[in-house]
Scaffold this motif. Structure first.
Motif, PDB file in Angstrom:
ATOM      1  N   HIS A  81       0.823  -1.206   0.000  1.00  0.00           N
ATOM      2  CA  HIS A  81       0.000   0.000   0.000  1.00  0.00           C
ATOM      3  C   HIS A  81       0.858   1.257   0.000  1.00  0.00           C
ATOM      4  N   GLU A  82       0.285   2.342  -0.502  1.00  0.00           N
ATOM      5  CA  GLU A  82       0.953   3.648  -0.498  1.00  0.00           C
ATOM      6  C   GLU A  82       0.656   4.328   0.838  1.00  0.00           C
ATOM      7  N   CYS A  83       1.699   4.570   1.627  1.00  0.00           N
ATOM      8  CA  CYS A  83       1.500   4.961   3.024  1.00  0.00           C
ATOM      9  C   CYS A  83       1.983   6.385   3.287  1.00  0.00           C
ATOM     10  N   HIS A  84       1.094   7.162   3.901  1.00  0.00           N
ATOM     11  CA  HIS A  84       1.375   8.552   4.268  1.00  0.00           C
ATOM     12  C   HIS A  84       1.187   8.704   5.777  1.00  0.00           C
ATOM     13  N   GLY A  85       1.962   9.609   6.381  1.00  0.00           N
ATOM     14  CA  GLY A  85       1.832   9.862   7.814  1.00  0.00           C
ATOM     15  C   GLY A  85       2.041  11.325   8.124  1.00  0.00           C
ATOM     16  N   THR A  86       1.476  11.768   9.245  1.00  0.00           N
ATOM     17  CA  THR A  86       1.692  13.138   9.709  1.00  0.00           C
ATOM     18  C   THR A  86       2.285  13.106  11.113  1.00  0.00           C
ATOM     19  N   GLU A  87       3.052  14.141  11.414  1.00  0.00           N
ATOM     20  CA  GLU A  87       3.586  14.330  12.758  1.00  0.00           C
ATOM     21  C   GLU A  87       3.693  15.821  13.046  1.00  0.00           C
ATOM     22  N   LEU A  88       3.877  16.151  14.332  1.00  0.00           N
ATOM     23  CA  LEU A  88       3.960  17.547  14.742  1.00  0.00           C
ATOM     24  C   LEU A  88       5.095  18.283  14.050  1.00  0.00           C
ATOM     25  N   SER A  89       6.242  17.628  13.936  1.00  0.00           N
ATOM     26  CA  SER A  89       7.429  18.280  13.409  1.00  0.00           C
ATOM     27  C   SER A  89       8.380  17.231  12.857  1.00  0.00           C
ATOM     28  N   ALA A  90       9.420  17.694  12.162  1.00  0.00           N
ATOM     29  CA  ALA A  90      10.438  16.771  11.659  1.00  0.00           C
ATOM     30  C   ALA A  90      11.128  16.049  12.809  1.00  0.00           C
ATOM     31  N   GLU A  91      11.231  16.715  13.971  1.00  0.00           N
ATOM     32  CA  GLU A  91      11.879  16.084  15.130  1.00  0.00           C
ATOM     33  C   GLU A  91      11.033  14.935  15.660  1.00  0.00           C
ATOM     34  N   THR A  92       9.730  15.162  15.824  1.00  0.00           N
ATOM     35  CA  THR A  92       8.874  14.095  16.359  1.00  0.00           C
ATOM     36  C   THR A  92       8.645  12.988  15.335  1.00  0.00           C
ATOM     37  N   GLY A  93       8.847  13.298  14.061  1.00  0.00           N
ATOM     38  CA  GLY A  93       8.692  12.290  13.025  1.00  0.00           C
ATOM     39  C   GLY A  93       9.994  11.659  12.575  1.00  0.00           C
ATOM     40  N   ALA A  94      11.081  11.890  13.326  1.00  0.00           N
ATOM     41  CA  ALA A  94      12.396  11.410  12.887  1.00  0.00           C
ATOM     42  C   ALA A  94      12.451   9.890  12.776  1.00  0.00           C
ATOM     43  N   ARG A  95      11.791   9.181  13.690  1.00  0.00           N
ATOM     44  CA  ARG A  95      11.817   7.720  13.629  1.00  0.00           C
ATOM     45  C   ARG A  95      11.077   7.210  12.401  1.00  0.00           C
ATOM     46  N   ALA A  96       9.899   7.781  12.136  1.00  0.00           N
ATOM     47  CA  ALA A  96       9.148   7.363  10.960  1.00  0.00           C
ATOM     48  C   ALA A  96       9.917   7.680   9.681  1.00  0.00           C
ATOM     49  N   ALA A  97      10.671   8.790   9.673  1.00  0.00           N
ATOM     50  CA  ALA A  97      11.413   9.187   8.479  1.00  0.00           C
ATOM     51  C   ALA A  97      12.505   8.187   8.119  1.00  0.00           C
ATOM     52  N   ARG A  98      12.896   7.353   9.062  1.00  0.00           N
ATOM     53  CA  ARG A  98      13.933   6.360   8.769  1.00  0.00           C
ATOM     54  C   ARG A  98      13.368   5.123   8.063  1.00  0.00           C
ATOM     55  N   ILE A  99      12.054   5.031   7.947  1.00  0.00           N
ATOM     56  CA  ILE A  99      11.427   3.869   7.307  1.00  0.00           C
ATOM     57  C   ILE A  99      11.270   4.150   5.818  1.00  0.00           C
ATOM     58  N   PRO A 100      11.881   3.350   4.960  1.00  0.00           N
ATOM     59  CA  PRO A 100      11.776   3.595   3.523  1.00  0.00           C
ATOM     60  C   PRO A 100      10.329   3.476   3.032  1.00  0.00           C
ATOM     61  N   GLY A 101       9.975   4.336   2.092  1.00  0.00           N
ATOM     62  CA  GLY A 101       8.688   4.217   1.420  1.00  0.00           C
ATOM     63  C   GLY A 101       7.561   5.025   2.014  1.00  0.00           C
ATOM     64  N   LEU A 102       7.755   5.644   3.190  1.00  0.00           N
ATOM     65  CA  LEU A 102       6.685   6.420   3.802  1.00  0.00           C
ATOM     66  C   LEU A 102       6.732   7.864   3.312  1.00  0.00           C
ATOM     67  N   GLU A 103       5.554   8.422   3.025  1.00  0.00           N
ATOM     68  CA  GLU A 103       5.429   9.831   2.655  1.00  0.00           C
ATOM     69  C   GLU A 103       4.929  10.596   3.878  1.00  0.00           C
ATOM     70  N   LEU A 104       5.734  11.539   4.386  1.00  0.00           N
ATOM     71  CA  LEU A 104       5.416  12.198   5.649  1.00  0.00           C
ATOM     72  C   LEU A 104       5.155  13.683   5.454  1.00  0.00           C
ATOM     73  N   GLN A 105       4.205  14.193   6.255  1.00  0.00           N
ATOM     74  CA  GLN A 105       3.910  15.611   6.337  1.00  0.00           C
ATOM     75  C   GLN A 105       4.110  16.056   7.779  1.00  0.00           C
ATOM     76  N   PHE A 106       4.735  17.221   7.972  1.00  0.00           N
ATOM     77  CA  PHE A 106       4.996  17.731   9.312  1.00  0.00           C
ATOM     78  C   PHE A 106       4.279  19.068   9.507  1.00  0.00           C
ATOM     79  N   GLY A 107       3.787  19.281  10.723  1.00  0.00           N
ATOM     80  CA  GLY A 107       3.149  20.547  11.045  1.00  0.00           C
ATOM     81  C   GLY A 107       1.636  20.461  11.073  1.00  0.00           C
ATOM     82  N   ALA A 108       0.997  21.624  11.144  1.00  0.00           N
ATOM     83  CA  ALA A 108      -0.464  21.706  11.269  1.00  0.00           C
ATOM     84  C   ALA A 108      -1.151  21.179  10.010  1.00  0.00           C
ATOM     85  N   LEU A 109      -2.316  20.578  10.208  1.00  0.00           N
ATOM     86  CA  LEU A 109      -3.104  20.054   9.098  1.00  0.00           C
ATOM     87  C   LEU A 109      -4.061  21.123   8.583  1.00  0.00           C
ATOM     88  N   ALA A 110      -4.272  21.130   7.267  1.00  0.00           N
ATOM     89  CA  ALA A 110      -5.179  22.073   6.628  1.00  0.00           C
ATOM     90  C   ALA A 110      -5.877  21.355   5.477  1.00  0.00           C
TER      91      ALA A 110
END
Length: 286
Positions: A81-110
């Motif tokens: 599956h094509e997987c996307h994730g959100t986190e508060l910031s690049a710092e809080t999402g650092a662990r997820a960013a180490r996983i290949p294939g995930l598309e991440l967004q940081f910051g407030a949602l709009a």
């Protein structure tokens, strides 16, 4: 139910310091991570089943709001599956960013964060209670899901037996991070208002409810609030403080009763966690 008084931005920022996310490469110490991984496996299997039931293709789009370490998404990514994730910031999402294939967004949602109808499934797993405007995020999810897309949601249940028994000592109150507290009625009403049709509500969570009882009991007995939980995250070496072995012994002695209590409250629909499956249906109410 709203946390009152409302914590200011400075207090909230301090509450999400490095200790909150754990001391190691994952949130918990390795033995606990292996335990939690088993529940992530089951949740990923449930998500895959919901995708198939909703007519999604073999490569569906999935979003996990507040994806943490990204381990839930990693399982779905391995399924193709094509997987996307959100986190508060690049710092809080650092662990997820180490996983290949995930598309991440940081910051407030709009609304413009993702296109309308982009996702087949969205997960908000023990995150909604942290958000300053849960209704707004539910409406965003409605817009981002395709017609018939699934929402997988979990929050603590403020009407549970354990919440009523332990009151202010209840582990899942988690002030000042939990800004809202839901019961079954308020959560279903919020979902309906956002345009979702609820398919299932479950209150028995072996992942969350048993430990919620045990840590609440330690809190009620006068031990420092949630201290042993910090041990499980690697923030409090158990040999460094004389009272921690005593806490471990109390947990061991109370475990059979906690298992029985969790089973009974779940049997009567009053468990410590609300786990909901819903689908995008009607337009959100005005």
């Amino acid at each position: 139910m709203l946390l009152d008084p409302r914590p200011g931005p400075g207090m909230i920022q301090e509450a999400y310091d490095e200790e909150y996310y754990g001391a190691g490469a994952r949130k918990f110490v390795p033995a606990i991570e292996r335990f939690v991984d088993a529940f992530r496996d089951r949740r990923a299997i449930l998500a895959a089943r919901l995708l198939r039931a909703g007519g999604a293709t073999a490569s569906a789009r999935v979003l996990d709001i507040g994806c943490g370490s990204g381990q839930f998404l990693a399982r779905l990514e391995c399924m193709g599956h094509e997987c996307h994730g959100t986190e508060l910031s690049a710092e809080t999402g650092a662990r997820a960013a180490r996983i290949p294939g995930l598309e991440l967004q940081f910051g407030a949602l709009a609304p413009e964060t993702y296109p309308p109808g982009f996702f087949d499934l969205i997960s908000i797993w023990h995150v909604l209670e942290h958000l300053p405007d849960p209704d707004f995020v539910l409406r965003l999810c409605h817009g981002w899901l395709r017609e018939g897309g699934a929402l997988l949601l979990a929050v603590p249940n403020v009407d549970s037996w354990q919440a009523r028994l332990f009151g202010g000592s209840w582990f899942h109150l988690d002030p000042p991070r939990h800004l809202y507290h839901f019961n079954g009625r308020s959560l279903v009403a919020a979902l309906a208002q956002a345009g979702f049709r609820v398919e299932r509500v479950r209150t028995l969570s072996w992942e969350q409810n048993v430990y919620g009882i045990l840590q609440s009991a330690l809190n009620a007995l006068g031990f420092p609030r949630d201290e042993f939980y910090e041990v499980l995250k690697g923030n409090r070496p158990i040999t460094a403080r004389p009272r921690l072995p005593v806490e471990a012994l109390v947990l061991l002695l109370l475990s059979p009763a906690a298992l029985l209590f969790a089973a009974l409250e779940g049997l009567f629909g009053s468990g410590g966690t609300l786990e909901v499956v819903a689908r995008r249906a009607d337009p959100p109410a005005a």
